[in-house]
Write a protein that holds these residues in place. Structure first.
Motif, PDB file in Angstrom:
ATOM      1  N   PHE A 253     116.114 -18.646  78.564  1.00 34.74           N
ATOM      2  CA  PHE A 253     114.625 -18.247  78.623  1.00 34.74           C
ATOM      3  C   PHE A 253     113.729 -18.367  77.525  1.00 34.74           C
ATOM      4  O   PHE A 253     112.728 -18.321  77.492  1.00 34.74           O
ATOM      5  CB  PHE A 253     114.473 -16.694  78.920  1.00 34.74           C
ATOM      6  CG  PHE A 253     114.919 -15.962  77.575  1.00 34.74           C
ATOM      7  CD1 PHE A 253     113.828 -15.633  76.611  1.00 34.74           C
ATOM      8  CD2 PHE A 253     116.442 -15.690  77.187  1.00 34.74           C
ATOM      9  CE1 PHE A 253     114.141 -14.982  75.630  1.00 34.74           C
ATOM     10  CE2 PHE A 253     116.538 -14.946  75.976  1.00 34.74           C
ATOM     11  CZ  PHE A 253     115.488 -14.650  75.276  1.00 34.74           C
ATOM     12  N   SER A 254     114.303 -19.045  76.366  1.00 28.89           N
ATOM     13  CA  SER A 254     113.590 -19.081  75.086  1.00 28.89           C
ATOM     14  C   SER A 254     112.919 -20.277  74.870  1.00 28.89           C
ATOM     15  O   SER A 254     113.493 -21.332  74.644  1.00 28.89           O
ATOM     16  CB  SER A 254     114.515 -18.680  73.833  1.00 28.89           C
ATOM     17  OG  SER A 254     114.063 -19.085  72.716  1.00 28.89           O
ATOM     18  N   PRO A 255     111.621 -20.228  74.635  1.00 25.40           N
ATOM     19  CA  PRO A 255     110.764 -21.406  74.100  1.00 25.40           C
ATOM     20  C   PRO A 255     111.152 -21.748  72.882  1.00 25.40           C
ATOM     21  O   PRO A 255     110.839 -22.975  72.600  1.00 25.40           O
ATOM     22  CB  PRO A 255     109.400 -20.902  74.237  1.00 25.40           C
ATOM     23  CG  PRO A 255     109.359 -19.485  74.244  1.00 25.40           C
ATOM     24  CD  PRO A 255     110.524 -19.153  74.812  1.00 25.40           C
ATOM     25  N   ASN A 256     111.705 -20.927  71.988  1.00 23.74           N
ATOM     26  CA  ASN A 256     112.195 -21.450  70.700  1.00 23.74           C
ATOM     27  C   ASN A 256     113.367 -22.099  70.879  1.00 23.74           C
ATOM     28  O   ASN A 256     113.699 -23.200  70.144  1.00 23.74           O
ATOM     29  CB  ASN A 256     112.385 -20.464  69.662  1.00 23.74           C
ATOM     30  CG  ASN A 256     110.908 -19.361  69.514  1.00 23.74           C
ATOM     31  OD1 ASN A 256     110.041 -19.866  69.323  1.00 23.74           O
ATOM     32  ND2 ASN A 256     111.167 -18.132  69.580  1.00 23.74           N
ATOM     33  N   ALA A 257     114.461 -21.805  71.545  1.00 24.71           N
ATOM     34  CA  ALA A 257     115.574 -22.690  71.945  1.00 24.71           C
ATOM     35  C   ALA A 257     115.543 -23.854  72.579  1.00 24.71           C
ATOM     36  O   ALA A 257     115.848 -24.901  72.455  1.00 24.71           O
ATOM     37  CB  ALA A 257     116.746 -21.582  72.707  1.00 24.71           C
TER      38      ALA A 257
ATOM     39  N   PRO B 119     117.135 -19.905  68.941  1.00 27.70           N
ATOM     40  CA  PRO B 119     118.180 -20.825  68.536  1.00 27.70           C
ATOM     41  C   PRO B 119     118.821 -20.383  67.268  1.00 27.70           C
ATOM     42  O   PRO B 119     118.035 -20.043  66.079  1.00 27.70           O
ATOM     43  CB  PRO B 119     117.794 -22.055  68.511  1.00 27.70           C
ATOM     44  CG  PRO B 119     116.450 -22.093  67.991  1.00 27.70           C
ATOM     45  CD  PRO B 119     115.851 -20.921  68.505  1.00 27.70           C
ATOM     46  N   ALA B 120     120.008 -20.746  67.156  1.00 28.81           N
ATOM     47  CA  ALA B 120     120.818 -20.791  65.687  1.00 28.81           C
ATOM     48  C   ALA B 120     121.780 -22.265  65.921  1.00 28.81           C
ATOM     49  O   ALA B 120     122.080 -22.407  67.018  1.00 28.81           O
ATOM     50  CB  ALA B 120     121.432 -19.547  65.299  1.00 28.81           C
ATOM     51  N   ILE B 121     122.241 -22.799  64.773  1.00 29.01           N
ATOM     52  CA  ILE B 121     123.116 -23.582  64.841  1.00 29.01           C
ATOM     53  C   ILE B 121     124.581 -23.207  63.831  1.00 29.01           C
ATOM     54  O   ILE B 121     123.953 -22.679  63.037  1.00 29.01           O
ATOM     55  CB  ILE B 121     122.876 -25.249  64.820  1.00 29.01           C
ATOM     56  CG1 ILE B 121     122.168 -25.523  63.303  1.00 29.01           C
ATOM     57  CG2 ILE B 121     121.654 -25.583  65.617  1.00 29.01           C
ATOM     58  CD1 ILE B 121     121.857 -26.595  62.734  1.00 29.01           C
ATOM     59  N   ARG B 122     125.494 -23.986  64.245  1.00 32.90           N
ATOM     60  CA  ARG B 122     126.464 -23.831  63.188  1.00 32.90           C
ATOM     61  C   ARG B 122     127.062 -25.427  63.061  1.00 32.90           C
ATOM     62  O   ARG B 122     127.347 -25.899  63.853  1.00 32.90           O
ATOM     63  CB  ARG B 122     127.706 -22.970  63.500  1.00 32.90           C
ATOM     64  CG  ARG B 122     128.621 -22.882  62.486  1.00 32.90           C
ATOM     65  CD  ARG B 122     129.184 -21.459  62.095  1.00 32.90           C
ATOM     66  NE  ARG B 122     130.255 -21.503  60.968  1.00 32.90           N
ATOM     67  CZ  ARG B 122     130.196 -20.849  59.865  1.00 32.90           C
ATOM     68  NH1 ARG B 122     128.735 -20.418  59.645  1.00 32.90           N
ATOM     69  NH2 ARG B 122     130.998 -21.100  58.833  1.00 32.90           N
TER      70      ARG B 122
ATOM     71  N   GLU C 263     115.960 -20.420  62.575  1.00 32.63           N
ATOM     72  CA  GLU C 263     114.732 -20.794  62.565  1.00 32.63           C
ATOM     73  C   GLU C 263     114.487 -22.004  63.263  1.00 32.63           C
ATOM     74  O   GLU C 263     114.880 -23.167  62.609  1.00 32.63           O
ATOM     75  CB  GLU C 263     113.701 -20.600  61.366  1.00 32.63           C
ATOM     76  CG  GLU C 263     113.452 -19.389  60.809  1.00 32.63           C
ATOM     77  CD  GLU C 263     112.809 -18.364  61.639  1.00 32.63           C
ATOM     78  OE1 GLU C 263     112.021 -18.942  62.354  1.00 32.63           O
ATOM     79  OE2 GLU C 263     112.875 -17.069  61.410  1.00 32.63           O
ATOM     80  N   SER C 264     113.941 -22.202  64.367  1.00 27.65           N
ATOM     81  CA  SER C 264     114.012 -23.603  65.207  1.00 27.65           C
ATOM     82  C   SER C 264     113.393 -24.765  64.594  1.00 27.65           C
ATOM     83  O   SER C 264     114.102 -25.771  64.653  1.00 27.65           O
ATOM     84  CB  SER C 264     113.362 -23.335  66.684  1.00 27.65           C
ATOM     85  OG  SER C 264     111.958 -22.876  66.363  1.00 27.65           O
ATOM     86  N   ARG C 265     112.498 -24.551  63.891  1.00 27.00           N
ATOM     87  CA  ARG C 265     111.606 -25.593  63.130  1.00 27.00           C
ATOM     88  C   ARG C 265     112.359 -26.104  61.897  1.00 27.00           C
ATOM     89  O   ARG C 265     112.668 -27.355  61.782  1.00 27.00           O
ATOM     90  CB  ARG C 265     110.239 -25.286  62.789  1.00 27.00           C
ATOM     91  CG  ARG C 265     109.348 -25.073  63.874  1.00 27.00           C
ATOM     92  CD  ARG C 265     108.319 -24.224  63.690  1.00 27.00           C
ATOM     93  NE  ARG C 265     107.656 -23.453  64.617  1.00 27.00           N
ATOM     94  CZ  ARG C 265     107.881 -22.480  65.234  1.00 27.00           C
ATOM     95  NH1 ARG C 265     109.187 -21.740  64.787  1.00 27.00           N
ATOM     96  NH2 ARG C 265     107.401 -21.835  66.416  1.00 27.00           N
TER      97      ARG C 265
ATOM     98  N   PRO D 194     117.307 -25.909  82.116  1.00 27.02           N
ATOM     99  CA  PRO D 194     117.884 -24.557  82.081  1.00 27.02           C
ATOM    100  C   PRO D 194     116.421 -23.565  82.033  1.00 27.02           C
ATOM    101  O   PRO D 194     116.464 -22.399  82.438  1.00 27.02           O
ATOM    102  CB  PRO D 194     118.680 -24.443  80.860  1.00 27.02           C
ATOM    103  CG  PRO D 194     118.376 -25.648  80.077  1.00 27.02           C
ATOM    104  CD  PRO D 194     117.777 -26.492  81.039  1.00 27.02           C
ATOM    105  N   TYR D 195     115.434 -23.930  81.133  1.00 26.25           N
ATOM    106  CA  TYR D 195     114.473 -23.078  80.977  1.00 26.25           C
ATOM    107  C   TYR D 195     113.680 -22.781  82.249  1.00 26.25           C
ATOM    108  O   TYR D 195     113.391 -21.549  82.532  1.00 26.25           O
ATOM    109  CB  TYR D 195     113.516 -23.801  79.942  1.00 26.25           C
ATOM    110  CG  TYR D 195     112.294 -22.938  79.516  1.00 26.25           C
ATOM    111  CD1 TYR D 195     112.181 -21.853  78.647  1.00 26.25           C
ATOM    112  CD2 TYR D 195     111.071 -23.400  79.802  1.00 26.25           C
ATOM    113  CE1 TYR D 195     111.023 -21.008  78.412  1.00 26.25           C
ATOM    114  CE2 TYR D 195     109.704 -22.940  79.509  1.00 26.25           C
ATOM    115  CZ  TYR D 195     109.651 -21.539  79.017  1.00 26.25           C
ATOM    116  OH  TYR D 195     108.898 -21.073  78.389  1.00 26.25           O
ATOM    117  N   ARG D 196     113.271 -23.840  83.056  1.00 26.07           N
ATOM    118  CA  ARG D 196     112.819 -23.837  84.309  1.00 26.07           C
ATOM    119  C   ARG D 196     113.510 -23.066  85.321  1.00 26.07           C
ATOM    120  O   ARG D 196     112.914 -22.408  85.932  1.00 26.07           O
ATOM    121  CB  ARG D 196     112.457 -25.298  84.845  1.00 26.07           C
ATOM    122  CG  ARG D 196     111.784 -25.412  85.922  1.00 26.07           C
ATOM    123  CD  ARG D 196     111.587 -27.017  86.402  1.00 26.07           C
ATOM    124  NE  ARG D 196     110.935 -27.866  85.562  1.00 26.07           N
ATOM    125  CZ  ARG D 196     109.743 -28.037  85.528  1.00 26.07           C
ATOM    126  NH1 ARG D 196     108.872 -27.438  86.004  1.00 26.07           N
ATOM    127  NH2 ARG D 196     109.374 -28.821  84.365  1.00 26.07           N
TER     128      ARG D 196
END
Lengths: 219, 219
Positions: B10-14, B55-58, B66-68, B206-208
């Motif tokens: 759902f996340s625009p940041n992701a 989002p996050a990453i590892r 922080e997506s950016r 997935p967002y759509r």
């Protein structure tokens, strides 16, 4: 080529860039933009920053705005100072905290400062207590997180970086805004470390004087 | 070493990070974080991102949020794709627009979308018209500025960059939110260019689908 810095003494965003200019020992020319008289809305200034905001810089053909983007660029002019590490993982942490300040911590602190400091300085007594309570709840989430990030290290990304300047500028109104750091000892110690730096002290002078002129004392 | 991407449909940041992962053709493993069931507040996820946000990453020992900041880091893994230019003046413009989206454009769009799209999707009819009017006035300032920035070029910093992904993600709810681009033709054309890219289309799926499941149609 002259580096021109478009400044305004009252602005915590300009403070952040002014401090980095001094920390990097860059030569620059300051143009004070008198926002109260609309100098930020002249065609000449809008050609530098179409948002009509400070800070902005001009370096040769480059006009640049957004204080954190400016600070990253300035750091690239003096890479030997190491304010913006080149190694990708270290740089990523600097970016992470800079964006976190811009998106989360900064707006919460700014809204409380607006209600508790700026409104009274304008003679207004209509503080929005609902807004303050909401932002205080946000801060109660954010401050422990920053405190944990600073625990056991001098600076947020290990070595001093532009992220420290981004984060610290947000705290300067904490005392008149009634924001305590009693439960964030690592944050308090880190601010003291930054405040001990000559560059920070030089950058704070016009900010402190401007606020004092409006009856706002930082200590 | 596996790159792990903590995602939420759902996340625009992701969305912003998912699109860059696909654009860079990086191999990665997705962990969907079910925010509705509190999966973002588990100790395991808070160890990745203490903010409890996606989002996050590892990547090996590095946890990053922080997506950016993530997108800048991901670009450093595939410098040959040129999504984050190395030349300081070009990079500065990418940073400038990325921060501008994070601080100014993004919040304004998000608040309108919350009132006009997310509240109705939750069965709420209490849209805050005062908030909407205020944010619409802000947008009336910001959109022409972005339109001017895009006039005569395909991408905001000349070549495709992470700034385009940052900016575009903010526009995906424009139609259900009732935000017209009729007076921002360069913005409309630029979104169409991004939407034509396979990486963007893959990231949007997935967002759509998530939005459609809540009765929100993007077109």
């Amino acid at each position: 080529m002259t580096l021109t810095f478009y400044d305004a003494a009252f602005s915590p965003n300009a403070l952040r860039t002014r401090a980095v200019l001094h920390e990097l020992e860059l030569g620059f020319e300051t143009v004070e933009i008198d926002v109260a008289s609309g100098a930020n809305k002249t065609a000449a200034f809008l050609a530098i920053n179409p948002n009509g905001k400070v800070p902005a810089i001009r370096d040769g053909e480059l006009s640049l705005w957004e204080s954190r983007a400016i600070n990253a660029y300035l750091s690239s002019l003096r890479p030997e100072y190491g304010l913006y590490p080149v190694e990708p993982q270290r740089r990523a942490l600097v970016d992470q905290w800079s964006y976190w300040q811009a998106i989360h911590l900064g707006p919460a602190m700014q809204k409380i400062a607006f209600e508790r400091v700026q409104k009274p300085a304008l003679g207004r007594s209509d503080a929005d207590e609902t807004s303050i309570a909401g932002e205080r709840a946000t801060l109660a989430q954010l401050l422990p997180l920053l405190d944990a990030g600073l625990a056991g290290r001098d600076w947020i990304a290990g070595k001093l970086s532009v992220a420290d300047f981004a984060l610290a500028s947000t705290f300067m109104l904490r005392r008149p805004a009634g924001i305590s750091l009693d439960h964030a000892p690592a944050v308090a110690a880190w601010i003291s470390r930054l405040e001990a730096r000559p560059a920070w002290q030089t950058a704070m002078q016009p900010y402190r004087a401007n606020l004092a002129g409006r009856g706002i004392e930082l200590t």
